[in-house]
Scaffold this motif. Structure first.
Motif, PDB file in Angstrom:
ATOM      1  N   PRO A  88       0.814  -1.221   0.000  1.00 36.32           N
ATOM      2  CA  PRO A  88       0.000   0.000   0.000  1.00 36.32           C
ATOM      3  C   PRO A  88       0.849   1.275   0.000  1.00 36.32           C
ATOM      4  N   SER A  89       1.945   1.279   0.764  1.00 39.64           N
ATOM      5  CA  SER A  89       2.779   2.481   0.783  1.00 39.64           C
ATOM      6  C   SER A  89       3.530   2.631  -0.541  1.00 39.64           C
ATOM      7  N   GLY A  90       3.934   1.514  -1.145  1.00 42.33           N
ATOM      8  CA  GLY A  90       4.593   1.568  -2.445  1.00 42.33           C
ATOM      9  C   GLY A  90       3.648   2.076  -3.520  1.00 42.33           C
ATOM     10  N   PHE A  91       2.398   1.658  -3.441  1.00 40.19           N
ATOM     11  CA  PHE A  91       1.396   2.139  -4.392  1.00 40.19           C
ATOM     12  C   PHE A  91       1.160   3.631  -4.190  1.00 40.19           C
ATOM     13  N   GLY A  92       1.114   4.063  -2.927  1.00 43.00           N
ATOM     14  CA  GLY A  92       0.933   5.492  -2.630  1.00 43.00           C
ATOM     15  C   GLY A  92       2.081   6.327  -3.167  1.00 43.00           C
ATOM     16  N   GLU A  93       3.302   5.826  -3.010  1.00 45.35           N
ATOM     17  CA  GLU A  93       4.475   6.539  -3.542  1.00 45.35           C
ATOM     18  C   GLU A  93       4.407   6.628  -5.058  1.00 45.35           C
ATOM     19  N   ALA A  94       4.032   5.524  -5.708  1.00 46.76           N
ATOM     20  CA  ALA A  94       3.939   5.516  -7.172  1.00 46.76           C
ATOM     21  C   ALA A  94       2.855   6.485  -7.652  1.00 46.76           C
ATOM     22  N   ALA A  95       1.737   6.520  -6.960  1.00 45.84           N
ATOM     23  CA  ALA A  95       0.660   7.441  -7.330  1.00 45.84           C
ATOM     24  C   ALA A  95       1.088   8.894  -7.127  1.00 45.84           C
ATOM     25  N   THR A  96       1.838   9.145  -6.059  1.00 43.64           N
ATOM     26  CA  THR A  96       2.327  10.499  -5.799  1.00 43.64           C
ATOM     27  C   THR A  96       3.326  10.917  -6.872  1.00 43.64           C
ATOM     28  N   ARG A  97       4.208  10.009  -7.282  1.00 45.58           N
ATOM     29  CA  ARG A  97       5.153  10.318  -8.367  1.00 45.58           C
ATOM     30  C   ARG A  97       4.404  10.630  -9.660  1.00 45.58           C
ATOM     31  N   ALA A  98       3.336   9.875  -9.918  1.00 47.06           N
ATOM     32  CA  ALA A  98       2.532  10.126 -11.122  1.00 47.06           C
ATOM     33  C   ALA A  98       1.889  11.508 -11.059  1.00 47.06           C
ATOM     34  N   ALA A  99       1.376  11.868  -9.894  1.00 47.71           N
ATOM     35  CA  ALA A  99       0.765  13.193  -9.741  1.00 47.71           C
ATOM     36  C   ALA A  99       1.805  14.293  -9.917  1.00 47.71           C
ATOM     37  N   HIS A 100       2.990  14.115  -9.335  1.00 50.86           N
ATOM     38  CA  HIS A 100       4.076  15.095  -9.494  1.00 50.86           C
ATOM     39  C   HIS A 100       4.402  15.306 -10.966  1.00 50.86           C
ATOM     40  N   SER A 101       4.607  14.217 -11.700  1.00 55.36           N
ATOM     41  CA  SER A 101       5.010  14.348 -13.103  1.00 55.36           C
ATOM     42  C   SER A 101       3.888  14.943 -13.951  1.00 55.36           C
ATOM     43  N   THR A 102       2.644  14.682 -13.587  1.00 52.29           N
ATOM     44  CA  THR A 102       1.518  15.233 -14.323  1.00 52.29           C
ATOM     45  C   THR A 102       1.357  16.727 -14.066  1.00 52.29           C
ATOM     46  N   LEU A 103       1.617  17.163 -12.842  1.00 56.77           N
ATOM     47  CA  LEU A 103       1.462  18.579 -12.493  1.00 56.77           C
ATOM     48  C   LEU A 103       2.656  19.446 -12.898  1.00 56.77           C
ATOM     49  N   GLU A 104       3.817  18.854 -13.092  1.00 60.80           N
ATOM     50  CA  GLU A 104       5.032  19.635 -13.335  1.00 60.80           C
ATOM     51  C   GLU A 104       4.937  20.593 -14.524  1.00 60.80           C
ATOM     52  N   PRO A 105       4.354  20.200 -15.677  1.00 61.55           N
ATOM     53  CA  PRO A 105       4.254  21.169 -16.770  1.00 61.55           C
ATOM     54  C   PRO A 105       3.470  22.424 -16.377  1.00 61.55           C
ATOM     55  N   PHE A 106       2.410  22.242 -15.608  1.00 55.85           N
ATOM     56  CA  PHE A 106       1.628  23.406 -15.168  1.00 55.85           C
ATOM     57  C   PHE A 106       2.382  24.210 -14.120  1.00 55.85           C
ATOM     58  N   ALA A 107       3.046  23.528 -13.204  1.00 58.08           N
ATOM     59  CA  ALA A 107       3.803  24.226 -12.162  1.00 58.08           C
ATOM     60  C   ALA A 107       4.911  25.070 -12.778  1.00 58.08           C
ATOM     61  N   LYS A 108       5.603  24.509 -13.764  1.00 58.56           N
ATOM     62  CA  LYS A 108       6.696  25.219 -14.427  1.00 58.56           C
ATOM     63  C   LYS A 108       6.176  26.493 -15.095  1.00 58.56           C
ATOM     64  N   ARG A 109       5.049  26.399 -15.764  1.00 51.66           N
ATOM     65  CA  ARG A 109       4.508  27.568 -16.466  1.00 51.66           C
ATOM     66  C   ARG A 109       3.931  28.597 -15.514  1.00 51.66           C
ATOM     67  N   THR A 110       3.269  28.159 -14.447  1.00 51.76           N
ATOM     68  CA  THR A 110       2.722  29.144 -13.513  1.00 51.76           C
ATOM     69  C   THR A 110       3.835  29.897 -12.801  1.00 51.76           C
ATOM     70  N   ARG A 111       4.928  29.197 -12.444  1.00 47.85           N
ATOM     71  CA  ARG A 111       6.088  29.878 -11.836  1.00 47.85           C
ATOM     72  C   ARG A 111       6.671  30.905 -12.789  1.00 47.85           C
ATOM     73  N   ALA A 112       6.862  30.499 -14.042  1.00 45.68           N
ATOM     74  CA  ALA A 112       7.471  31.395 -15.029  1.00 45.68           C
ATOM     75  C   ALA A 112       6.576  32.604 -15.298  1.00 45.68           C
ATOM     76  N   ASN A 113       5.280  32.384 -15.421  1.00 41.44           N
ATOM     77  CA  ASN A 113       4.362  33.505 -15.674  1.00 41.44           C
ATOM     78  C   ASN A 113       4.302  34.458 -14.497  1.00 41.44           C
ATOM     79  N   ALA A 114       4.206  33.921 -13.296  1.00 37.08           N
ATOM     80  CA  ALA A 114       4.148  34.789 -12.111  1.00 37.08           C
ATOM     81  C   ALA A 114       5.415  35.621 -12.018  1.00 37.08           C
ATOM     82  N   SER A 115       6.541  35.013 -12.281  1.00 39.10           N
ATOM     83  CA  SER A 115       7.812  35.735 -12.233  1.00 39.10           C
ATOM     84  C   SER A 115       7.883  36.797 -13.325  1.00 39.10           C
ATOM     85  N   ARG A 116       7.530  36.419 -14.539  1.00 39.21           N
ATOM     86  CA  ARG A 116       7.601  37.347 -15.670  1.00 39.21           C
ATOM     87  C   ARG A 116       6.640  38.518 -15.486  1.00 39.21           C
TER      88      ARG A 116
END
Length: 122
Positions: A88-116
């Motif tokens: 169960p903890s391994g599955f939770g870690e894998a799901a969290t990694r999936a969420a991180h990788s899915t959100l990263e494109p949006f996080a990168k752009r929101t950081r860049a836009n807010a800064s710019r």
């Protein structure tokens, strides 16, 4: 990274929560800074119209990049499950990694836009 005594899956989940909170802050700042520009663009201002086009193009590319990342993360998760059952903890870690990788494109752009946009002076 887990602190002493903290389970790795808990640290990953907390990291995900921090990422989402920062994205919300950056998105709010971007919206606040972009709204006057977009309103001027609606009235014919060329710079506002360019900003509107840029916003749409960024969102489309972020959705495409995020979709690819989500597909890769899902495939990685399924392959891990096929090779050996996850705890169960391994599955939770894998799901969290999936969420991180899915959100990263949006996080990168929101950081860049807010800064710019926060550097920009009208």
């Amino acid at each position: 990274m887990p602190t002493s005594g903290q389970r790795p899956d808990t640290a990953a989940a907390q990291g995900l929560l921090v990422k989402v909170a920062m994205m919300q802050f950056d998105a709010g700042l971007t919206i606040a800074m972009r709204t006057p520009m977009l309103m001027r663009g609606a009235l014919g201002d060329a710079r506002g119209q360019r900003e509107a086009s840029k916003a749409v193009a960024e969102k489309v590319s972020a959705v495409m990049e995020s979709s690819v990342a989500a597909g890769q993360a899902a495939m990685s998760l399924w392959m891990a499950l096929a090779m050996s059952p996850l705890s169960p903890s391994g599955f939770g870690e894998a799901a969290t990694r999936a969420a991180h990788s899915t959100l990263e494109p949006f996080a990168k752009r929101t950081r860049a836009n807010a800064s710019r946009l926060s550097r920009r002076r009208f």
